[in-house]
Design an enzyme around this catalytic site. Structure first.
Site, PDB file in Angstrom:
ATOM      1  N   GLU A 241       0.806  -1.219   0.000  1.00 40.51           N
ATOM      2  CA  GLU A 241       0.000   0.000   0.000  1.00 40.51           C
ATOM      3  C   GLU A 241       0.845   1.278   0.000  1.00 40.51           C
ATOM      4  O   GLU A 241       0.600   2.168  -0.828  1.00 40.51           O
ATOM      5  CB  GLU A 241      -0.984  -0.006   1.176  1.00 40.51           C
TER       6      GLU A 241
ATOM      7  N   SER B  83      19.518 -40.348 -13.505  1.00 41.48           N
ATOM      8  CA  SER B  83      18.281 -39.568 -13.512  1.00 41.48           C
ATOM      9  C   SER B  83      18.362 -38.308 -14.365  1.00 41.48           C
ATOM     10  O   SER B  83      17.352 -37.612 -14.514  1.00 41.48           O
ATOM     11  CB  SER B  83      17.907 -39.171 -12.077  1.00 41.48           C
TER      12      SER B  83
ATOM     13  N   LEU C  42      20.531 -26.622  -5.931  1.00 44.73           N
ATOM     14  CA  LEU C  42      19.184 -26.166  -5.573  1.00 44.73           C
ATOM     15  C   LEU C  42      19.007 -24.665  -5.789  1.00 44.73           C
ATOM     16  O   LEU C  42      18.277 -23.999  -5.056  1.00 44.73           O
ATOM     17  CB  LEU C  42      18.854 -26.535  -4.113  1.00 44.73           C
TER      18      LEU C  42
ATOM     19  N   GLY D 218      13.792 -36.644  -2.521  1.00 45.97           N
ATOM     20  CA  GLY D 218      13.458 -37.790  -3.335  1.00 45.97           C
ATOM     21  C   GLY D 218      12.203 -38.543  -2.915  1.00 45.97           C
ATOM     22  O   GLY D 218      11.326 -38.010  -2.231  1.00 45.97           O
TER      23      GLY D 218
END
Length: 348
Positions: A35, A151, A187, A279
């Site tokens: 605001e 993976s 990450l 995982g």
């Protein structure tokens, strides 16, 4: 989103004579609030104007004066509020301050959409824990790695880029200790031109994590929280503390850390939105404890077979009715992959 915790990421628009004269949003670190940012942009044009805000203006003195009072002082004519603030210091009081000052107030406009943005903040206020998004990127048959553990990469570059954008919109990215040991992940948010990085959270009861890995090397530059058990080696606790990590001791449930206590500790730390990337054991523990609020699945057009690692670990279900069902919100193609977003609905 992802930069204002423990405060909510609020948006505010000020309109005068059908023209937008001010826009504001909560700044990094949680203040200034939306605001006063919009009022500063609007200047004198705010007098008599309509104000649209995604969350009820605050009514208490914290590190900054109440936003409700700032709107009163600016002489605005009407305030349209999407949803009320569940914080007991505000809940209804901000709207009442405005009404007492003679300002027209409307509430509940586009409330469902606003709730999606403020889910994490409200969940932390009401339930004491952050909102949890569980992301799973898997093959068509639900595998996240081959039998040998390979993976990278099941999904394509466009899906991975989308995941980085999702990381940026959350306060923290969370993985289990197995993922940290096997993948040595950073990450971080990359290749989007975004300087801000979310906090990294690793769940590891015994702190058996690589001391020369990417997380350890960057702990002083990018926030890292390690959730560990009371039985973690004291020397490892000190070592990780010296490396720059924040240590949160959590109680155990059986052989693993209690997911309810983990999220309660992370909520007490101020986190409101957590992006969990596995995982499979951590995913199973969160699902089993009924702690997943949003489930995002990326499905790739390949099959790996039964010897591959399943995306979710054992849940011990005997009957289908025991499985939690999520509500499908959206489906779209991301390059050669498909992304589905599922939610649990609201209990707040």
């Amino acid at each position: 989103m992802g930069r204002t915790w423990p405060n909510p990421a609020v948006g505010c628009v000020i309109v005068s004579d059908g023209r937008i004269v001010g826009r504001g949003w909560t700044q990094a670190g949680g203040r200034p609030h939306a605001e006063p940012m919009a009022l500063a942009q609007a200047g004198n044009a705010a007098r008599g104007a309509d104000v649209y805000v995604t969350l009820e203006p605050c009514a208490h003195h914290g590190q900054t004066p109440p936003c409700a009072q700032a709107l009163i002082d600016a002489g605005v004519g009407r305030v349209v509020i999407a949803i009320s603030d569940s914080d007991p210091r505000v809940n209804g009081l901000g709207a009442q301050m405005l009404r007492d000052a003679g300002i027209a107030v409307e509430t509940g406009v586009l409330g469902d959409q606003a709730f999606q943005d403020h889910d994490g903040f409200l969940r932390r206020i009401v339930m004491g824990r952050p909102m949890v998004t569980l992301k799973i990127a898997a093959s068509f048959d639900g595998r996240i790695a081959t039998g040998t553990g390979e993976s990278q990469w099941i999904t394509g570059p466009k899906a991975r880029r989308e995941v980085h954008a999702m990381r940026a919109r959350h306060d923290a990215v969370m993985v289990g200790g197995g993922t940290a040991r096997h993948d040595d992940p950073s990450l971080t948010v990359r290749d989007l031109g975004i300087a801000h990085q979310p906090t990294r959270v690793v769940i590891s009861r015994r702190l058996d994590l690589p001391l020369m890995g990417q997380l350890a090397r960057t702990a002083k530059e990018i926030p890292l929280i390690l959730c560990h058990g009371a039985d973690a080696d004291a020397m490892l606790v000190r070592t990780w503390t010296d490396l720059g990590a924040t240590m949160l001791e959590c109680r155990a449930r059986g052989t693993h850390l209690d997911p309810d206590d983990i999220l309660a500790k992370l909520g007490a730390h101020g986190l409101t939105r957590i992006f969990c990337e596995g995982g499979s054991a951590l995913a199973a523990s969160l699902i089993e404890a009924d702690l997943v609020d949003q489930l995002i699945g990326f499905t790739a057009g390949l099959t790996i077979g039964a010897e591959g690692l399943p995306s979710v670990g054992a849940l011990g279900l005997a009957k289908l009715h025991e499985a939690q069902r999520f509500v499908l919100k959206s489906t779209r193609a991301i390059g050669p992959d498909v992304m589905c977003v599922w939610t649990r609905g609201s209990e707040i």
